[in-house]
Motif scaffolding. Structure first.
Motif, PDB file in Angstrom:
ATOM      1  N   ARG A  50       0.850  -1.202   0.000  1.00  0.00           N
ATOM      2  CA  ARG A  50       0.000   0.000   0.000  1.00  0.00           C
ATOM      3  C   ARG A  50       0.880   1.245   0.000  1.00  0.00           C
ATOM      4  O   ARG A  50       2.009   1.242   0.478  1.00  0.00           O
ATOM      5  CB  ARG A  50      -0.906   0.002   1.226  1.00  0.00           C
ATOM      6  CG  ARG A  50      -1.903  -1.128   1.200  1.00  0.00           C
ATOM      7  CD  ARG A  50      -3.169  -0.669   1.868  1.00  0.00           C
ATOM      8  NE  ARG A  50      -4.156  -1.703   1.798  1.00  0.00           N
ATOM      9  CZ  ARG A  50      -5.180  -1.667   0.966  1.00  0.00           C
ATOM     10  NH1 ARG A  50      -5.340  -0.662   0.171  1.00  0.00           N
ATOM     11  NH2 ARG A  50      -6.057  -2.636   0.957  1.00  0.00           N
ATOM     12  N   HIS A  51       0.322   2.281  -0.530  1.00  0.00           N
ATOM     13  CA  HIS A  51       1.052   3.544  -0.614  1.00  0.00           C
ATOM     14  C   HIS A  51       1.443   4.030   0.790  1.00  0.00           C
ATOM     15  O   HIS A  51       2.523   4.581   0.986  1.00  0.00           O
ATOM     16  CB  HIS A  51       0.178   4.583  -1.324  1.00  0.00           C
ATOM     17  CG  HIS A  51       0.888   5.846  -1.650  1.00  0.00           C
ATOM     18  ND1 HIS A  51       1.530   6.621  -0.726  1.00  0.00           N
ATOM     19  CD2 HIS A  51       1.081   6.474  -2.838  1.00  0.00           C
ATOM     20  CE1 HIS A  51       2.068   7.660  -1.303  1.00  0.00           C
ATOM     21  NE2 HIS A  51       1.804   7.604  -2.595  1.00  0.00           N
ATOM     22  N   SER A  52       0.592   3.792   1.748  1.00  0.00           N
ATOM     23  CA  SER A  52       0.870   4.275   3.101  1.00  0.00           C
ATOM     24  C   SER A  52       2.023   3.514   3.762  1.00  0.00           C
ATOM     25  O   SER A  52       2.669   4.041   4.662  1.00  0.00           O
ATOM     26  CB  SER A  52      -0.382   4.149   3.966  1.00  0.00           C
ATOM     27  OG  SER A  52      -0.795   2.806   4.046  1.00  0.00           O
ATOM     28  N   ARG A  53       2.302   2.279   3.323  1.00  0.00           N
ATOM     29  CA  ARG A  53       3.387   1.498   3.917  1.00  0.00           C
ATOM     30  C   ARG A  53       4.740   1.840   3.316  1.00  0.00           C
ATOM     31  O   ARG A  53       5.771   1.526   3.882  1.00  0.00           O
ATOM     32  CB  ARG A  53       3.129   0.004   3.734  1.00  0.00           C
ATOM     33  CG  ARG A  53       1.962  -0.492   4.529  1.00  0.00           C
ATOM     34  CD  ARG A  53       1.838  -1.971   4.392  1.00  0.00           C
ATOM     35  NE  ARG A  53       0.653  -2.436   5.123  1.00  0.00           N
ATOM     36  CZ  ARG A  53       0.263  -3.677   5.120  1.00  0.00           C
ATOM     37  NH1 ARG A  53       0.908  -4.593   4.453  1.00  0.00           N
ATOM     38  NH2 ARG A  53      -0.810  -4.026   5.808  1.00  0.00           N
ATOM     39  N   ILE A  54       4.729   2.414   2.142  1.00  0.00           N
ATOM     40  CA  ILE A  54       5.981   2.766   1.483  1.00  0.00           C
ATOM     41  C   ILE A  54       6.214   4.260   1.681  1.00  0.00           C
ATOM     42  O   ILE A  54       5.393   5.086   1.311  1.00  0.00           O
ATOM     43  CB  ILE A  54       5.933   2.416  -0.016  1.00  0.00           C
ATOM     44  CG1 ILE A  54       5.766   0.908  -0.180  1.00  0.00           C
ATOM     45  CG2 ILE A  54       7.189   2.888  -0.724  1.00  0.00           C
ATOM     46  CD1 ILE A  54       5.649   0.455  -1.608  1.00  0.00           C
ATOM     47  N   LYS A  55       7.347   4.566   2.268  1.00  0.00           N
ATOM     48  CA  LYS A  55       7.646   5.955   2.601  1.00  0.00           C
ATOM     49  C   LYS A  55       8.003   6.774   1.354  1.00  0.00           C
ATOM     50  O   LYS A  55       7.634   7.919   1.232  1.00  0.00           O
ATOM     51  CB  LYS A  55       8.806   6.024   3.600  1.00  0.00           C
ATOM     52  CG  LYS A  55       8.544   5.273   4.875  1.00  0.00           C
ATOM     53  CD  LYS A  55       7.389   5.886   5.635  1.00  0.00           C
ATOM     54  CE  LYS A  55       7.193   5.133   6.939  1.00  0.00           C
ATOM     55  NZ  LYS A  55       5.842   5.120   7.398  1.00  0.00           N
TER      56      LYS A  55
END
Length: 113
Positions: A45-50
């Motif tokens: 998910r986008h939120s897990r990848i900084k």
């Protein structure tokens, strides 16, 4: 049926069999891409990848694989189409009986030499 017609029929049958194989390849690749999409949506998910660049780069790599596959299949299909076209043009230029009617020898006249 002449030998030329039989050979043409075998070539067309082989081309049709290859088309079924290509369809199977595309179906398998589509299934693989759906599984990959689900994995991307559930796991990556986008939120897990900084870093947003890493997310976009990994997505582009998956799409590049699919584009390469489609590009290769398109080249193969173009080659097959060219061979079939050459075969059909050859059939029109050189029919089964090259000499015309028996005894005419393809001269277009009454058979007098």
């Amino acid at each position: 049926m002449s030998a030329r017609t039989k050979a043409s029929l075998r070539m067309l049958t082989a081309a049709a069999a290859m088309q079924w194989c290509v369809a199977d390849i595309l179906e398998a690749k589509a299934s693989e891409m759906e599984t990959l999409r689900d994995w991307m949506l559930d796991t990556v998910r986008h939120s897990r990848i900084k870093d947003c660049n890493i997310f976009v780069t990994s997505s582009c790599e998956f799409h590049a694989q699919l584009i390469d596959l489609i590009h290769g299949i398109t080249k193969m299909e173009a080659g097959l189409a060219k061979h079939v076209e050459l075969m059909l043009v050859e059939e029109e230029v050189l029919p089964d009986n090259t000499f015309g009617d028996p005894g005419m020898l393809g001269l277009g006249g009454g058979g007098d030499l």
